[in-house]
Design an enzyme around this catalytic site. Structure first.
Site, short mmCIF file in Angstrom:
data_model
loop_
_atom_site.label_atom_id
_atom_site.label_comp_id
_atom_site.label_asym_id
_atom_site.label_seq_id
_atom_site.Cartn_x
_atom_site.Cartn_y
_atom_site.Cartn_z
N GLU A 6 -10.61 5.79 7.36
CA GLU A 6 -9.38 6.42 7.85
C GLU A 6 -9.80 7.59 8.73
O GLU A 6 -9.69 8.76 8.36
CB GLU A 6 -8.50 6.87 6.68
CG GLU A 6 -7.10 7.28 7.12
CD GLU A 6 -6.15 7.53 5.95
OE1 GLU A 6 -6.54 7.31 4.79
OE2 GLU A 6 -5.01 7.96 6.22
N LYS A 14 1.82 10.46 -5.45
CA LYS A 14 1.80 11.63 -4.55
C LYS A 14 3.18 11.95 -3.97
O LYS A 14 3.41 13.06 -3.49
CB LYS A 14 0.90 11.34 -3.34
CG LYS A 14 -0.58 11.35 -3.57
CD LYS A 14 -1.30 11.29 -2.22
CE LYS A 14 -2.80 11.34 -2.39
NZ LYS A 14 -3.38 10.05 -2.82
N HIS A 36 1.67 5.27 -2.32
CA HIS A 36 1.12 6.32 -3.21
C HIS A 36 2.29 6.96 -3.95
O HIS A 36 2.69 8.08 -3.63
CB HIS A 36 0.38 7.37 -2.39
CG HIS A 36 -0.84 6.86 -1.70
ND1 HIS A 36 -2.10 6.98 -2.24
CD2 HIS A 36 -0.99 6.21 -0.51
CE1 HIS A 36 -2.98 6.43 -1.42
NE2 HIS A 36 -2.34 5.96 -0.36
N HIS A 66 0.86 -1.21 0.00
CA HIS A 66 0.00 0.00 0.00
C HIS A 66 0.88 1.25 0.00
O HIS A 66 1.49 1.58 1.02
CB HIS A 66 -0.92 -0.03 1.23
CG HIS A 66 -1.87 1.14 1.31
ND1 HIS A 66 -3.23 0.98 1.49
CD2 HIS A 66 -1.66 2.47 1.26
CE1 HIS A 66 -3.81 2.18 1.53
NE2 HIS A 66 -2.87 3.10 1.41
ZN LIG Z 1 -3.16 5.13 1.37
#
Ligand SMILES: [Zn+2]
Length: 421
Positions: free
Chosen positions: A217, A67, A64, A62
């Site tokens: 989250e 980003k 990103h 997991h």
């Molecule tokens: Zn995430």
């Protein structure tokens, strides 16, 4: 070597669960794993490791990488979740050209590679014009990294976007052309949560795709979308893999409610990944107030219920997490501290390798005869020695040879808009 890194235990395991073994490497592959001293490997050249720990390469399920590393041009002004979301929306609209995304992805993967990662799944922000910018970049990146890091990707958008047919047409087209058979979204408590999920389950069933969700989250115990996801998977008898990340609010709920959700997650066969560094950074943050909660999900209870439970890196130097370097050794060190992934350590060691490999459908994270000689050699002889230091001196072995890859210099990002000091 950790007994659980082997297909089956070899010889007696020590207090920590380690087996002392000899490994024969031949033409880049593991030719033989045998209890120490049990087999004569003839005049093959020897490297004396003296019982020091060898690990399989890491699997980071997991992340990103679209980003990553934008911090210098887009900081999180206060360090909380809403500010992170807003900051990324602004930076994405202003700066995420194909060249910008490609350069930052490459930087991220060079770090992950240097630290010893063999496979990595990233989420790709897939909203508006960005969807058609980022997915071709991901596909080119994946192609370029074949044989070094196995890459998978899941689209990331708020679940409400699933009800927008033109948005979903874009996502479907990009996944058809550039995806790796994984559909996903961010789930939270919105009135049309079920309808949004139904669109995604329908599409995944039609395409034979897997699912990967960012779930709850949040510190709010009323965030219960995990139960909705699990119930839907059970009702529909969804057969492909499902991975959910975060699930922070699960630890904030009453015991019986949490128990019912965990039971549903286990029955649905869903895997759960906790993101300890990012969760501790964003959750329970308020200026001038010391945090009372570590932000992580009920990972022990999930594992005890038979759920495939693991940890991963999540964000790197972006508004969701100011630090990080896609170093799963760091994630493991921090995960052990934040989530108490010890007593016994050996139970949780697969959480950075074999467990995420299973969630990704990859035969990685276990050292097997006949497979590539890919491993991480350390100076440590037990878990406290392994986890006390950052293992900056680890030797990453790929195809039987020590890799000399190093994480890239931050200055390499200076050419991108807004990232020079
Ligand atoms: Zn995430």
């Amino acid at each position: 070597m950790l007994g659980r890194s082997l297909p089956e235990p070899l010889g007696p395991l020590d207090f920590d669960g380690f087996a002392i073994v000899d490994i024969l490497v031949d033409r880049g592959a593991i030719a033989k794993i045998a209890p120490a001293g049990a087999v004569d490997f003839g005049d093959a050249p020897e490297v004396e490791l003296s019982g020091r720990i060898a690990l399989p390469l890491f699997v980071d399920v997991h992340t990103h990488i679209d980003k990553g590393h934008i911090w210098r041009r887009k900081r999180n002004p206060v360090g909380d979740f809403p500010s992170a979301l807003q900051a990324v929306i602004e930076d994405r609209g202003a700066n995420w050209t194909a060249a910008d995304v490609a350069a930052r992805m490459e930087f991220s993967l060079r770090s992950a590679y240097a630290h010893g990662t063999a496979a990595l799944r990233t989420h790709i922000d897939s909203v508006g014009a960005q969807t058609r910018i980022s997915w071709p970049v991901f596909a080119e990146t994946r192609e370029r990294w074949l044989g070094r890091i196995e890459l998978q990707a899941s689209p990331l958008f708020s679940i409400e976007f699933a009800l927008d047919s033109s948005h979903m047409a874009d996502v479907e087209a990009m996944l058809d052309a550039h995806g790796t058979g994984i559909l996903g979204a961010v789930t939270y408590m919105v009135p049309r949560l079920r309808q949004g999920l139904e669109v995604l389950f329908d599409l995944a069933e039609r395409k034979d795709w897997e699912l990967d969700f960012h779930v709850d989250e949040s510190a709010d115990p009323a965030a219960r979308s995990l139960k909705v996801v699990a119930d839907m998977a059970i009702e529909r008898r969804f057969e492909r893999r499902i991975l959910v990340g975060h699930c922070c609010s699960l630890t904030r709920q009453e015991d019986d409610e949490r128990g019912r959700t965990i039971d549903a997650v286990a029955r649905a066969g869903i895997s759960v990944v906790s993101l300890p560094m990012c969760n501790m950074y964003l959750q329970d943050r308020a200026a001038g107030r010391t945090p009372r909660w570590r932000g992580v999900t009920a990972l022990h209870e999930l594992k005890a219920a038979g759920v495939n439970a693991m940890i991963a890196s999540d964000n790197t130097r972006d508004p969701f997490y100011a630090y990080g370097d896609l170093d799963m050794m760091e994630t493991w060190r921090e995960g052990v501290r934040i989530l108490h992934l010890d007593y016994p350590f050996a139970d949780w060691a697969p959480a950075v390798s074999a467990s995420p490999a299973q969630a990704m459908g990859l035969d990685l994270g276990v050292l097997r005869e006949g497979r590539r000689a890919d491993l991480i050699l350390t100076r440590a002889r037990d878990f406290p020695e392994l986890l006390a230091r950052p293992q900056s001196d680890r030797i990453v072995v790929r195809n039987g040879e020590a890799s000399n890859a190093a994480p890239p210099d931050y200055a390499e990002l200076d050419a991108l808009k807004g990232l020079a000091p």
